[in-house]
Scaffold this motif. Structure first.
Motif, mmCIF file in Angstrom:
data_model
loop_
_atom_site.group_PDB
_atom_site.id
_atom_site.type_symbol
_atom_site.label_atom_id
_atom_site.label_comp_id
_atom_site.label_asym_id
_atom_site.label_seq_id
_atom_site.Cartn_x
_atom_site.Cartn_y
_atom_site.Cartn_z
ATOM 1 N N PRO A 1 0.795 -1.233 0.000
ATOM 2 C CA PRO A 1 0.000 0.000 0.000
ATOM 3 C C PRO A 1 0.827 1.282 0.000
ATOM 4 N N ALA A 2 2.145 1.184 0.214
ATOM 5 C CA ALA A 2 2.997 2.382 0.116
ATOM 6 C C ALA A 2 3.805 2.338 -1.180
ATOM 7 N N MET A 3 4.487 1.227 -1.420
ATOM 8 C CA MET A 3 5.421 1.157 -2.555
ATOM 9 C C MET A 3 4.726 1.348 -3.904
ATOM 10 N N ILE A 4 3.648 0.612 -4.128
ATOM 11 C CA ILE A 4 3.072 0.622 -5.478
ATOM 12 C C ILE A 4 2.425 1.978 -5.811
ATOM 13 N N PRO A 5 1.680 2.609 -4.885
ATOM 14 C CA PRO A 5 1.241 3.978 -5.208
ATOM 15 C C PRO A 5 2.427 4.903 -5.534
ATOM 16 N N MET A 6 3.552 4.740 -4.798
ATOM 17 C CA MET A 6 4.707 5.619 -5.078
ATOM 18 C C MET A 6 5.352 5.290 -6.427
ATOM 19 N N TRP A 7 5.359 3.997 -6.821
ATOM 20 C CA TRP A 7 5.830 3.652 -8.176
ATOM 21 C C TRP A 7 5.121 4.538 -9.190
ATOM 22 N N MET A 8 3.814 4.678 -8.979
ATOM 23 C CA MET A 8 2.988 5.328 -10.007
ATOM 24 C C MET A 8 2.986 6.839 -9.863
ATOM 25 N N PHE A 9 2.506 7.340 -8.696
ATOM 26 C CA PHE A 9 2.349 8.804 -8.624
ATOM 27 C C PHE A 9 3.696 9.496 -8.574
ATOM 28 N N GLY A 10 4.725 8.812 -8.040
ATOM 29 C CA GLY A 10 6.057 9.428 -7.970
ATOM 30 C C GLY A 10 6.521 9.844 -9.362
ATOM 31 N N VAL A 11 6.456 8.906 -10.289
ATOM 32 C CA VAL A 11 6.943 9.187 -11.641
ATOM 33 C C VAL A 11 5.957 10.104 -12.380
ATOM 34 N N ALA A 12 4.671 9.779 -12.288
ATOM 35 C CA ALA A 12 3.669 10.539 -13.054
ATOM 36 C C ALA A 12 3.673 12.019 -12.675
ATOM 37 N N ILE A 13 3.693 12.291 -11.376
ATOM 38 C CA ILE A 13 3.610 13.685 -10.920
ATOM 39 C C ILE A 13 4.911 14.423 -11.230
ATOM 40 N N ASN B 1 6.706 -0.996 -18.631
ATOM 41 C CA ASN B 1 6.906 -1.381 -17.225
ATOM 42 C C ASN B 1 6.671 -0.213 -16.270
ATOM 43 N N GLN B 2 6.728 -0.554 -14.982
ATOM 44 C CA GLN B 2 6.632 0.457 -13.927
ATOM 45 C C GLN B 2 8.011 1.072 -13.671
ATOM 46 N N HIS B 3 8.036 2.274 -13.298
ATOM 47 C CA HIS B 3 9.197 3.110 -12.887
ATOM 48 C C HIS B 3 10.423 3.005 -13.805
ATOM 49 N N GLY B 4 11.493 3.718 -13.439
ATOM 50 C CA GLY B 4 12.629 3.838 -14.350
ATOM 51 C C GLY B 4 12.197 4.591 -15.605
ATOM 52 N N MET B 5 13.011 4.508 -16.644
ATOM 53 C CA MET B 5 12.679 5.243 -17.872
ATOM 54 C C MET B 5 11.395 4.729 -18.526
ATOM 55 N N GLU B 6 11.061 3.440 -18.298
ATOM 56 C CA GLU B 6 9.797 2.917 -18.842
ATOM 57 C C GLU B 6 8.616 3.678 -18.225
ATOM 58 N N GLY B 7 8.725 3.990 -16.941
ATOM 59 C CA GLY B 7 7.666 4.742 -16.267
ATOM 60 C C GLY B 7 7.561 6.148 -16.840
ATOM 61 N N VAL B 8 8.709 6.757 -17.079
ATOM 62 C CA VAL B 8 8.708 8.104 -17.670
ATOM 63 C C VAL B 8 8.044 8.059 -19.043
ATOM 64 N N LYS B 9 8.356 7.017 -19.807
ATOM 65 C CA LYS B 9 7.738 6.885 -21.142
ATOM 66 C C LYS B 9 6.236 6.713 -21.007
ATOM 67 N N PHE B 10 5.815 5.901 -20.050
ATOM 68 C CA PHE B 10 4.375 5.652 -19.907
ATOM 69 C C PHE B 10 3.631 6.944 -19.599
ATOM 70 N N PHE B 11 4.213 7.776 -18.744
ATOM 71 C CA PHE B 11 3.490 8.958 -18.283
ATOM 72 C C PHE B 11 3.784 10.227 -19.093
ATOM 73 N N THR B 12 4.433 10.074 -20.253
ATOM 74 C CA THR B 12 4.679 11.241 -21.105
ATOM 75 C C THR B 12 4.413 10.878 -22.567
ATOM 76 N N LYS B 13 4.194 11.904 -23.369
ATOM 77 C CA LYS B 13 4.108 11.676 -24.813
ATOM 78 C C LYS B 13 5.194 12.513 -25.486
ATOM 79 N N VAL B 14 5.671 11.998 -26.598
ATOM 80 C CA VAL B 14 6.794 12.654 -27.273
ATOM 81 C C VAL B 14 6.262 13.594 -28.350
ATOM 82 N N LYS B 15 6.823 14.772 -28.354
ATOM 83 C CA LYS B 15 6.520 15.704 -29.446
ATOM 84 C C LYS B 15 7.841 15.976 -30.173
#
Ligand code: NAD
Length: 497
Positions: A151-163, A461-475
């Motif tokens: 309940p701590a780690m997985i929310p942080m995997w997601m919102f940490g990178v996304a935000i 995947n979750q977190h790392g550069m894969e997470g950055v890719k998931f939560f961004t789009k390239v222009k």
């Protein structure tokens, strides 16, 4: 009775629509009531996130990273309090609860480096007077749906990178242990995230379906069991969202005859029974190669299993605590009964375990099966409890085939002193995360986490550069600043000659 409200626009929010109960797994008693969302509640959270998005996306990445630095310091300051809260709802022991928080903080540390991760690419002089550059931009409002077991780690995997990437977030944590995600959201606000950047809505399928249907939500990150992960993937994608959905697991630990068996036994006991087996990177299946390896391993394992101390989650001597719910206890014990019926040898039976003074707690003693066969349901399905299964293999090839052919492909481990065999295994095995003499090969935060086959739907995947890719789009921008005349109008597709 303590009430756990939603958390929207930096404030507790309760529209009184629906509610659920939160239990203390140590005692079986109801300890709180959690608000459950309707589509209206989810919409309120999405509106708050949408309002916060333009300002947050325009905040420079270094300032966003500073919020992450401050958040990390605050979580560390409140570590004991958060660990106790987590342990009281989940049932994992305090040291393990701290590990859960710490692994999440490691992703926050990665997110502190987001300015570097968001730097785009640049090509000078791609043509006469032409430069090309690309940038990563946030998606907008994104959502995370998380399981009970971290309940701590997985929310942080997601919102940490996304935000950190400039998105605003709606989190729907597990309704079984909802307090820690709210506490984390409060600390994000204290760290300087503007209201609406991180919102938490609680609930069940109704909340999840409202997230999947909401047109303003651009991406959904999910972690949970495989059937639900598949559902999230299908429905989310059909609704035009970007989706990553991590599912269940059945991780194998292959033990070659040359392995250091004393070390393997220590590793296995921790990886199979730690957190009552409720980890997607637990090792619930061990595959010794050769009869001698299997017999030796079993002989050494059994006394170590007998010594395990099961206790309440705040007992500093307990190695693991109760499972999360009465229903989950019944499910795990049902699998133990089924394994026996299917013909596996039940070497140690953890059913009927009672802890004195906590007779209504959801405790299960450690169980061990030997001679488990691949056609058994108890092998094919995820048990997610303190149950270790020995599946004997005759050869390296047979051992390699077991995890490779299993429906799940989250993690796998090989124990050996032979570097060449380990290397070949890592290369050929059909599984997403591999440990070589590492029983729980959860990658560090700056690498990425994700399984294969029915352990993950979607391709990031979750977190790392894969997470950055998931939560961004390239222009990608192609810019021409010519000197003088650029020539005649052309009706031919431009090419670089
Ligand atoms: P779960 O699938 O029951 O719940 C996960 C989330 O989905 C929760 O937020 C829950 O409220 C929601 N949900 C439950 N039923 C739903 C439905 N019918 N429709 C829509 N949403 C629904 O999982 P859990 O029991 O909380 O967690 C344990 C599972 O998660 C295990 O299978 C474990 O292997 C898996 N897991 C996987 C990973 C990974 O990274 N692969 C990590 C941790 C846990």
């Amino acid at each position: 009775m303590r009430a756990i409200p939603h958390f929207i626009e930096a404030k507790p929010f309760n529209d009184g629509a629906r509610k659920g109960q939160v239990f203390n797994p140590n005692t079986g008693a109801v300890q709180a009531e959690v608000a459950f969302s309707t589509a209206k509640t989810v919409d309120a959270a999405v509106q708050a996130a949408a309002k916060a998005f333009p300002g947050w996306a325009a905040t420079n990445p270094q300032r966003r990273a500073r919020v992450m630095f401050a958040f990390k310091a605050l979580v560390e300051k409140h570590m004991d309090e958060i660990a106790h809260l987590l342990s009281s709802e989940h049932g994992k022991v305090i040291a393990d609860a701290k590990g859960d928080i710490q692994r999440g903080l490691e992703v926050i540390e990665f997110a502190c480096g987001v300015p570097h991760a968001l730097k785009g690419e640049y090509t000078e002089g791609a043509g006469p007077g032409i430069d090309v550059y690309s940038m990563r931009q946030p998606l907008g409002v994104v959502a995370g749906i998380t399981p009970f077991n971290f309940p701590a780690m997985i929310p942080m995997w997601m919102f940490g990178v996304a935000i950190a990437c400039g998105n605003t977030f709606v989190l729907k944590p597990s309704e079984k242990d909802p307090s820690v995600p709210v506490r984390l959201a409060e600390l994000m606000m204290e760290a300087g995230a503007p209201a609406g950047v991180l919102n938490v809505v609680h609930g069940d399928k109704e909340a999840v379906d409202a997230i999947l249907a909401h047109p303003e939500i651009k991406a959904v990150s999910f972690v949970g069991s495989s059937d639900i992960a598949n559902y999230i993937y299908q429905v989310g994608a059909a609704n035009g969202k970007r989706v990553q959905a991590m599912g269940g697991a059945k991780n194998h630990g292959v033990v070659l005859p040359d392995a250091d068996l004393d070390q393997v036994v220590k590793d296995l006991v921790g990886a199979a029974y730690g957190s009552a087996g409720e980890r997607c990177m637990a090792l619930p299946v061990v595959v010794p190669v050769g009869k001698k390896t299997a017999d030796d391993l079993r002989a050494r394992l059994l006394p170590e299993i007998e010594k395990l101390k099961v206790g309440i989650s705040t007992d500093p001597d307990a190695q693991y605590g109760p499972v999360v719910s009465a229903a989950h206890k019944a499910k795990v014990e049902g699998y133990i009964g089924l394994g026996k019926e299917e013909g596996a040898e039940l070497v140690r039976d953890g059913r009927g375990f009672k802890l004195q003074g906590y007779e209504d707690g959801y405790f299960i003693g450690p169980s061990l099966f030997d001679n488990v066969k691949t056609n058994m349901r108890t092998y094919q399905e995820e048990i997610f409890g303190p149950v270790l299964q020995i599946v004997r293999a005759e050869s390296f090839e047979e051992a390699l085939a077991l995890p490779s052919q299993h429906q799940y492909g989250n993690g796998v481990a090989i124990f050996t002193r032979n570097g060449r065999a380990a290397r070949e295994f890592a290369q050929r095995v059909n599984v997403g995360m591999v440990g070589i003499n590492v029983p729980i090969p959860v990658p560090v935060a700056y690498h990425t986490f994700g399984g294969w086959k029915r352990s993950a739907f979607g391709d990031t995947n979750q977190h790392g550069m894969e997470g950055v890719k998931f939560f961004t789009k390239v222009k990608t921008v192609t810019a021409r600043w010519p000197e003088g005349d650029v020539g005649d109008q052309s009706f031919v597709i431009p090419t670089m000659r």
